[in-house]
Design an enzyme around this catalytic site. Structure first.
Site, PDB file in Angstrom:
ATOM      1  N   HIS B 130       0.873  -1.179   0.000  1.00 46.77           N
ATOM      2  CA  HIS B 130       0.000   0.000   0.000  1.00 46.77           C
ATOM      3  C   HIS B 130       0.914   1.234   0.000  1.00 46.77           C
ATOM      4  O   HIS B 130       2.036   1.176   0.506  1.00 46.77           O
ATOM      5  CB  HIS B 130      -0.832  -0.059   1.284  1.00 46.77           C
ATOM      6  CG  HIS B 130      -1.886   0.987   1.408  1.00 46.77           C
ATOM      7  ND1 HIS B 130      -1.609   2.295   1.751  1.00 46.77           N
ATOM      8  CD2 HIS B 130      -3.240   0.912   1.285  1.00 46.77           C
ATOM      9  CE1 HIS B 130      -2.751   2.971   1.817  1.00 46.77           C
ATOM     10  NE2 HIS B 130      -3.742   2.165   1.535  1.00 46.77           N
ATOM     11  N   ASP B 207       3.058  -4.614   8.030  1.00 51.05           N
ATOM     12  CA  ASP B 207       1.844  -3.833   7.856  1.00 51.05           C
ATOM     13  C   ASP B 207       0.667  -4.806   7.995  1.00 51.05           C
ATOM     14  O   ASP B 207       0.358  -5.562   7.084  1.00 51.05           O
ATOM     15  CB  ASP B 207       1.864  -3.169   6.475  1.00 51.05           C
ATOM     16  CG  ASP B 207       0.536  -2.490   6.127  1.00 51.05           C
ATOM     17  OD1 ASP B 207      -0.433  -2.619   6.910  1.00 51.05           O
ATOM     18  OD2 ASP B 207       0.475  -1.836   5.069  1.00 51.05           O
ATOM     19  N   GLN B 210      -4.553  -5.195   6.861  1.00 52.31           N
ATOM     20  CA  GLN B 210      -5.557  -6.081   6.260  1.00 52.31           C
ATOM     21  C   GLN B 210      -5.650  -7.421   6.979  1.00 52.31           C
ATOM     22  O   GLN B 210      -6.446  -8.273   6.610  1.00 52.31           O
ATOM     23  CB  GLN B 210      -5.230  -6.326   4.780  1.00 52.31           C
ATOM     24  CG  GLN B 210      -5.351  -5.102   3.909  1.00 52.31           C
ATOM     25  CD  GLN B 210      -6.785  -4.580   3.835  1.00 52.31           C
ATOM     26  OE1 GLN B 210      -7.747  -5.319   4.039  1.00 52.31           O
ATOM     27  NE2 GLN B 210      -6.934  -3.297   3.557  1.00 52.31           N
ATOM     28  N   LYS B 233     -10.348  -0.950  10.415  1.00 51.47           N
ATOM     29  CA  LYS B 233     -10.460  -2.156   9.594  1.00 51.47           C
ATOM     30  C   LYS B 233     -10.746  -3.373  10.480  1.00 51.47           C
ATOM     31  O   LYS B 233     -10.778  -4.508  10.028  1.00 51.47           O
ATOM     32  CB  LYS B 233      -9.181  -2.356   8.783  1.00 51.47           C
ATOM     33  CG  LYS B 233      -8.960  -1.259   7.730  1.00 51.47           C
ATOM     34  CD  LYS B 233      -7.977  -1.712   6.701  1.00 51.47           C
ATOM     35  CE  LYS B 233      -7.332  -0.661   5.855  1.00 51.47           C
ATOM     36  NZ  LYS B 233      -8.061   0.401   5.264  1.00 51.47           N
ATOM     37  N   CYS B 371      -4.784   2.599  -3.619  1.00 45.31           N
ATOM     38  CA  CYS B 371      -3.538   3.097  -3.013  1.00 45.31           C
ATOM     39  C   CYS B 371      -2.390   2.131  -3.260  1.00 45.31           C
ATOM     40  O   CYS B 371      -1.534   1.924  -2.398  1.00 45.31           O
ATOM     41  CB  CYS B 371      -3.703   3.358  -1.513  1.00 45.31           C
ATOM     42  SG  CYS B 371      -4.888   4.646  -1.151  1.00 45.31           S
TER      43      CYS B 371
END
Lengths: 150, 413
Positions: B130, B207, B210, B233, B371
């Site tokens: 991202h 990261d 998600q 999220k 993104c």
């Protein structure tokens, strides 16, 4: 809201069979338009006789709204002088951004097919990209310009 | 199956859906099929109520007042930190820093730890990051003279692990990698990456934006150095996120933002800084956001992350089969191990037109570059449409998407 108000037959037709597609070489002025949010790209090349657009072509990649809008625009501005183009561009912008209750302004001809876009504010930039690119091409006559919606 | 293993009880998605008030809304007169959870999830009633309860009964500034209300707010805020610690199985709340979200968490590392970068140092990221895990590192490299290296991906959207091992070198200071790609749904084999990176002496930032809501995360088992995620999220509120960092790494990092809360003493001659984690939390924090995040974690764990995961995997298979049957539809990202994210293009219909048509059918999907412009360039598409799933997504949502895609084919046929 019916989908057919946005994707009218005229728009679908101009998307599938864009008019004046390609590049004029040589040309008197040109500009690149880019909508970085959706990746739409468009290049306009114009031939001028004095103040009047004698020929225009566009090429690029984009959604149906941006392709049809550019195709319709090239048909509409051929033979118009700069003043008439500015006036027409104003009417188009007013149509795209007016409230959904307002009457669609007169004098748009085939361009009136784009009036459904005002129901979808997120799509206005798709329809107006070609007009911004045209303004940049006319403002930087004799050279090449680039314009972005952002 | 061994005798001790019990089959999972049936996951009652309809009951879960009733916890999410927004799912009852209609859009353009149609049932809402919300398929954009990868962009931001919806919030269940317990999260909304926890935030309202805090605002109505508990709010004052934290770590400041001696009065009871301030103490209550502080208790709620610190209880949220402890909740996050337990959720991630971190050793200590000293390792749990509250931020505005994943983006700010990564920027914190890039700006604070990033100050130790020297010319010639290398940072390794992947092609499917991202923008939030690309741009902060580009900026850090510009400041320091360090070099950004990119692990390539293949046409299926999987990481080229052989290339990763080749790119890893004594110069590699940090590997910053996504756990699940937001644009392709690829589940990245971060265990292998972390093991190799640590053996190489490099730090690893994961990261997890998600991942956290869709699979169990244990930072001690992962053995990474930084883990970043967002509350919104994870069925929590926006403007709230977490940076978990190994304490020994944090201890060597300078503060990045100055202000209240992050100091111990201030004079014009010399300021001394607060202890961990407060040294990295300047200014009044997002207190209700932390309370909401803790409630979201409670909610998700009450459903059972493993059961949510199984539900989403079943939906992924169902939706993938249904989408493949649509003429002209191409799925972008076909890794063997995927999360509930399906990016696709439809021949003859631009993703933005598709987004609009699906919207008129009540289907909310993301249409755009997600993104992740380098991913779009790699696959040679300007944009894709993306359907993504959460704990409340059901087959009816998927069926509505399929119906809307047929409508798009009709319009553009």
């Amino acid at each position: 809201m019916d989908l057919k108000d946005l994707y009218r037959d005229v728009i679908l037709d101009h998307n599938k069979n864009p008019r004046n597609f390609g590049k004029l070489e040589p040309c008197d002025t040109s500009a690149d338009g880019h909508n970085p949010l959706c990746g739409d790209r468009l290049t306009l090349t114009l031939r001028l006789e004095g103040d009047t657009v004698s020929d225009v072509r566009f090429e690029g990649k984009g959604c149906a709204i941006s392709t049809a809008s550019a195709s319709l625009m090239t048909e509409a501005i051929k033979g118009l002088d700069e003043r008439a183009i500015t006036a027409l561009s104003d009417v188009v912008h007013r149509t795209l951004t007016s409230s959904t209750e307002a009457a669609v302004p007169e004098g748009l001809g085939k361009l009136a097919a784009l009036s459904g876009v005002r129901e979808y504010p997120a799509r206005v930039k798709c329809a107006s990209l070609c007009w911004h690119t045209l303004a940049a091409a006319l403002a930087h006559r004799g050279g090449s310009a680039a314009v972005s919606t952002e | 199956m061994s005798l001790t293993e019990q089959p999972l009880p049936v996951y009652d998605v309809e009951r879960v859906r009733r916890d999410f008030p927004i799912l009852a809304t209609t859009v353009r007169g149609k049932r809402l099929a919300f398929l954009d959870t990868a962009a931001s999830s919806q919030r269940p009633a317990p999260v909304i109520e926890a935030i309202v309860h805090y605002e109505r009964h508990l709010h004052a500034n934290v770590h400041r007042g001696v009065y009871e209300l301030s103490q209550k707010a502080t208790d709620a805020f610190e209880a949220a930190r402890e909740r996050v610690r337990g959720f991630l199985n971190a050793r200590s709340t000293r390792e749990v820093i509250f931020t505005r979200g994943t983006t700010e968490s990564i920027n914190l590392v890039a700006q604070s730890w990033g100050r130790s970068l020297r010319p010639g140092d290398e940072i390794l990221i992947s092609w499917m990051e991202h923008h939030a895990n690309i741009v902060p590192w580009q900026m850090a490299c510009e400041r320091s003279g360090a070099v950004l290296r990119v692990i390539p991906i293949d046409r299926r959207g999987e990481l080229d692990l052989a290339a990763f091992h080749r790119l890893l070198s004594p110069k590699t200071r940090l590997v910053a990698i996504t756990q699940i790609s937001n644009s392709l749904g690829t589940v990245v084999p971060i265990d292998e990456i972390i093991t190799a990176a640590r053996r190489n002496g490099s730090l690893v930032l994961v990261d997890g934006a998600q991942a956290v809501a869709h699979q169990r995360v244990d930072v001690q088992a992962l053995d990474c150095d930084f883990y970043a995620f967002s509350s919104h999220k994870l069925y929590g509120p926006t403007g709230m996120g977490v940076l978990w960092a190994r304490e020994s790494v944090l201890a060597g990092m300078p503060p990045w933002q100055g202000g209240g809360d992050m100091i111990r003493t201030v004079s014009f001659e010399k300021t001394t800084y607060n202890e961990l984690p407060y040294r990295f939390e300047a200014g009044t924090p997002n207190i209700s956001g932390a309370v909401g995040l803790a409630a979201a974690i409670d909610y998700l764990e009450s459903l059972g992350i493993d059961r949510v995961h199984a539900h989403e995997q079943a939906l992924l298979r169902y939706a993938t089969d249904a989408l493949r049957a649509i003429p002209g539809l191409q799925i972008i990202g076909e890794a063997a191990n995927k999360a509930g994210v399906i990016s696709f293009t439809l021949e003859q219909v631009h993703p933005h037109d598709l987004g609009t048509i699906l919207d008129t059918e009540g289907v909310a999907v993301r249409a755009g570059h997600h993104c992740a412009m380098p991913v779009m360039d790699f696959f040679g598409v300007p944009a894709t449409a993306r359907a993504s799933f959460g704990c409340y997504t059901n087959r009816e949502d998927v069926d509505q998407l399929i119906g809307a895609l047929h409508r798009a084919l009709e319009v553009f046929g």
